[in-house]
Design a protein around this motif. Sequence first.
Motif, PDB file in Angstrom:
ATOM      1  N   ALA A  32       0.787  -1.167  -0.082  1.00  0.00           N
ATOM      2  CA  ALA A  32      -0.186  -0.113  -0.004  1.00  0.00           C
ATOM      3  C   ALA A  32       0.844   1.143  -0.035  1.00  0.00           C
ATOM      4  O   ALA A  32       0.544   2.434  -0.305  1.00  0.00           O
ATOM      5  N   MET A  33       2.220   1.170   0.394  1.00  0.00           N
ATOM      6  CA  MET A  33       3.085   2.389   0.444  1.00  0.00           C
ATOM      7  C   MET A  33       3.316   2.610  -0.953  1.00  0.00           C
ATOM      8  O   MET A  33       3.472   3.956  -1.042  1.00  0.00           O
ATOM      9  N   GLU A  34       3.526   1.900  -2.090  1.00  0.00           N
ATOM     10  CA  GLU A  34       3.602   2.363  -3.391  1.00  0.00           C
ATOM     11  C   GLU A  34       2.270   2.943  -3.699  1.00  0.00           C
ATOM     12  O   GLU A  34       2.472   3.883  -4.599  1.00  0.00           O
ATOM     13  N   VAL A  35       1.172   2.666  -3.300  1.00  0.00           N
ATOM     14  CA  VAL A  35       0.014   3.129  -3.824  1.00  0.00           C
ATOM     15  C   VAL A  35       0.092   4.749  -3.025  1.00  0.00           C
ATOM     16  O   VAL A  35      -0.241   5.562  -4.194  1.00  0.00           O
ATOM     17  N   MET A  36       0.388   4.922  -2.149  1.00  0.00           N
ATOM     18  CA  MET A  36       0.760   6.239  -1.619  1.00  0.00           C
ATOM     19  C   MET A  36       1.437   6.968  -2.483  1.00  0.00           C
ATOM     20  O   MET A  36       1.396   8.122  -2.540  1.00  0.00           O
ATOM     21  N   ARG A  37       2.701   6.399  -2.757  1.00  0.00           N
ATOM     22  CA  ARG A  37       3.695   7.163  -3.478  1.00  0.00           C
ATOM     23  C   ARG A  37       3.427   7.597  -4.859  1.00  0.00           C
ATOM     24  O   ARG A  37       3.736   8.717  -5.211  1.00  0.00           O
ATOM     25  N   LYS A  38       2.364   6.677  -5.573  1.00  0.00           N
ATOM     26  CA  LYS A  38       1.788   7.011  -6.726  1.00  0.00           C
ATOM     27  C   LYS A  38       0.870   8.416  -6.470  1.00  0.00           C
ATOM     28  O   LYS A  38       0.751   9.279  -7.259  1.00  0.00           O
ATOM     29  N   ILE A  39       0.040   8.243  -5.555  1.00  0.00           N
ATOM     30  CA  ILE A  39      -0.840   9.308  -5.201  1.00  0.00           C
ATOM     31  C   ILE A  39       0.099  10.678  -5.288  1.00  0.00           C
ATOM     32  O   ILE A  39      -0.210  11.803  -5.565  1.00  0.00           O
ATOM     33  N   LYS A  40       1.141  10.665  -4.299  1.00  0.00           N
ATOM     34  CA  LYS A  40       1.763  11.657  -4.107  1.00  0.00           C
ATOM     35  C   LYS A  40       2.410  12.203  -5.549  1.00  0.00           C
ATOM     36  O   LYS A  40       2.395  13.275  -5.708  1.00  0.00           O
ATOM     37  N   GLN A  41       2.917  11.406  -6.299  1.00  0.00           N
ATOM     38  CA  GLN A  41       3.450  11.693  -7.400  1.00  0.00           C
ATOM     39  C   GLN A  41       2.537  12.433  -8.407  1.00  0.00           C
ATOM     40  O   GLN A  41       2.789  13.407  -9.183  1.00  0.00           O
ATOM     41  N   ALA A  42       1.345  11.794  -8.482  1.00  0.00           N
ATOM     42  CA  ALA A  42       0.278  12.585  -9.231  1.00  0.00           C
ATOM     43  C   ALA A  42      -0.045  13.827  -8.864  1.00  0.00           C
ATOM     44  O   ALA A  42      -0.381  14.660  -9.842  1.00  0.00           O
ATOM     45  N   LEU A  43      -0.194  14.155  -7.422  1.00  0.00           N
ATOM     46  CA  LEU A  43      -0.747  15.365  -7.253  1.00  0.00           C
ATOM     47  C   LEU A  43       0.472  16.443  -6.982  1.00  0.00           C
ATOM     48  O   LEU A  43       0.252  17.610  -6.648  1.00  0.00           O
ATOM     49  N   ASP A  44       1.661  15.775  -6.782  1.00  0.00           N
ATOM     50  CA  ASP A  44       2.713  16.813  -6.369  1.00  0.00           C
ATOM     51  C   ASP A  44       3.916  16.250  -6.873  1.00  0.00           C
ATOM     52  O   ASP A  44       4.978  15.928  -6.469  1.00  0.00           O
ATOM     53  N   PRO A  45       3.871  16.352  -8.534  1.00  0.00           N
ATOM     54  CA  PRO A  45       5.338  15.630  -9.114  1.00  0.00           C
ATOM     55  C   PRO A  45       6.399  16.190  -8.651  1.00  0.00           C
ATOM     56  O   PRO A  45       7.510  15.760  -8.929  1.00  0.00           O
ATOM     57  N   ASP A  46       6.861  17.522  -8.357  1.00  0.00           N
ATOM     58  CA  ASP A  46       8.103  18.421  -7.932  1.00  0.00           C
ATOM     59  C   ASP A  46       8.299  18.113  -6.413  1.00  0.00           C
ATOM     60  O   ASP A  46       9.139  18.666  -6.175  1.00  0.00           O
ATOM     61  N   ASN A  47       7.290  17.401  -5.663  1.00  0.00           N
ATOM     62  CA  ASN A  47       7.812  17.182  -4.399  1.00  0.00           C
ATOM     63  C   ASN A  47       7.895  18.391  -3.551  1.00  0.00           C
ATOM     64  O   ASN A  47       8.934  18.630  -2.862  1.00  0.00           O
ATOM     65  N   ILE A  48       6.958  19.531  -3.910  1.00  0.00           N
ATOM     66  CA  ILE A  48       7.094  20.720  -2.999  1.00  0.00           C
ATOM     67  C   ILE A  48       6.309  20.863  -1.744  1.00  0.00           C
ATOM     68  O   ILE A  48       6.611  21.734  -1.033  1.00  0.00           O
ATOM     69  N   LEU A  49       5.513  19.881  -1.543  1.00  0.00           N
ATOM     70  CA  LEU A  49       4.330  19.966  -0.435  1.00  0.00           C
ATOM     71  C   LEU A  49       5.032  19.165   0.471  1.00  0.00           C
ATOM     72  O   LEU A  49       5.046  17.779   0.596  1.00  0.00           O
TER      73      LEU A  49
END
Length: 743
Positions: A310-327
């Motif tokens: 499930a951790m990978e699912v969380m990472r994909k959601i993060k990548q989709a909503l914040d691709p530049d990792n600014i949040l």
Amino acid sequence: MFPPNPGSEAIASIGGMVSTNASGHRAVKYGTTRDYIKALKVVLADGTVIETGTTAPKTSLGYDLTHLFTAAEGTLGIITEITVKLEPTPEYGALALAIFGDINAAGDAVTEVTTSGIKLAGCEILDKFSLKVVEEALGRDVSGIEAILIMEADGAKSVVTRDMDRIGEICRKYKVQEFDWTDDPAKREEMMVARGRLVPTLSRIRPGNRLVPIAEDLGVPSTRIPETIRRAQAISEKYNVVIATFGHVGDGNVHTTFVADVRDRENWNRLRPAVEELVETAMEMKGTLSAEHGTGITRAPHIERQLGPAMEVMRKIKQALDPDNILNPGKMGLEKTEKKADIFDHFAFQPVLDHPEGVNSLGREVDDEVLACIHCGFCRLGCPSFSVTQRESRNARGRNALAFYLMNGSITPSAELAESFYSCTTCQACTYFCPAQIKVDEIVEGVREKLYKAGYTPEAVLGVRDNILKTGNVFASAREERIEIYPPALKERVRQGKLPEKARTLLFMGCVPSYLDMKMVPSLIKSLDAAGVDYTVLGAEEGCCGFPLFLMGSDEFESHARQVMEKIRATGATELLTPCAGCYKTFKKIYPQIDDLGLEIYHSVHYLEKLITEGKLKLDKEFAKKVTYHDPCDLGRAFKIFEEPRNILKAIPGVDFVEMARNRLQARCCGGGGGVSANNPDMAVEMGAERVRDALEVGAEIIVSGCAACKDNLRKGAKAIPKKERGKIKVMDITELVARALG
């Protein structure tokens, strides 16, 4: 009511609660924050604004984005608007206390209570390490108690009283030592406030130790509570580490909180395997690593252990909503790294571990105060400089953090650092809002000494130093002007040298009463003459007590103080009386660290109350005004002098005494102390205006104090308030009211 109530509810923000899905002891009945969030407005990383949820009673449309952003800790979007659901306040409530000689028996009792059909509103367990914080609320010695259960129920009175009786029966089955319950709202509130302040207080278990929040938020099924507690005890013994066990056990939330000496490398070496075993315990119990505190950095090393794929699912959601990792980057283990995350990856204590004596020590006792602060933020409620600036560096928590970085060598003295520490009034309000009562004033004084030696004391403050050393007063006024405020007869006796060489009582007026205030000195002398007191004065030979030198961290303070001591001793007086709160604190608390003055020290409130009680002062003249009393920090919090001035005011005919909401230990500072009036006069006036508004809220016509600096700054604060708002409110010293009442 809004049911979720974290222990920090007095300072918690709704945004923080939503972002971590926070909860508290009521979660056993009412659930967590996410159960009360109906809708959100969220700004995404690309600037898109979305609205989630609905105010309708229910919806099944689309993904549940409201709950997705709840507990996301700001990693997916910035929440700007929250719509919450409220619940009716229960008609009746009761709280039960069950004292056990065995923590395991307490755990077994909890399991039976929570699985018996009783709907508890809260259920807390405290072990022997945690009990000290509620000792005062309990009104008893807790040294022989192993565990206490605090259980709350609310709802219909008949149901609650029935449940309280059933809880008592269950507890007796498990050999409870004492069981009692109350429906007194004040007693319930006192106990739960004490429990809510437990966490910061754990740093006081041992000097030099502090709470270490790692693996401290386990959640397990209610039936596994006793076993979890037993495992935590075994781990504590196995690794010789302190684990304070407490928590909202009604919903399976067990806080296994480490308390460690952060300067001891061996302590940390033992703590690491203990953490791993606690994590393993939670997993074996089919529990969770965080029931209410969130993930952040602390849980990152173990989050994948619980969540798996499930951790990978969380990472994909993060990548989709914040691709530049600014949040909020770096949180929740969302970023994959080659190196496995470790509990010490973000280790703040390495410098003090490498240098346990302190890289830039403030002294062992002050260093311990710095380390005891866990930055919980309760101090924000009392800090006057934070109240008017809303800046973390102008608050006790921020100053303590900066002191820690200075102490461990991460930062060095600078002008910017000086602005933070010289904007503190050293009022100690933070100490009495702090559950652990961290002595922030001593931390500030320690840092100021470092700043002074490094040459970063603000110029305005150094100007006060120069005035004292050159002219004997803070205003750079002529020495002979010190007696201009004396009544004519006394002034003439001073000038002609006709004062008695020896007298029982020495009046030490202080700089502000002598040079700035026109009424305090004549008023005090009028009362003393009316009572036939045998006194003398130093006259023009009186100099500043040196309190401002001490406050700025000057190394000239001690030599200056010794000169003042010599003058005082030469009078042969057996007691010293001063109307100045700063002078009183200096003579009573600071001088004894240098030498013994050898005489009794009185403030005017002590002395006047004594004269009134002895019948030597007759207060006959009516003063028909609504009066409130402002507690000076240097009398109130410093010496717990609270009732004497109130007794005086209540003895004056016609006075209608009203109390401000914040009084005594939690009185708001006037803003005039700590050297702030010199360094940042505008901020001092803002703080003074806040205190005047406290008086206006209770309809006071007169604000009375026992401190010349307070009187001066409160008058300035009143003038800063628009005339339409402030009306005709006046500020007076208590000596003035007594003199008026003499007729």
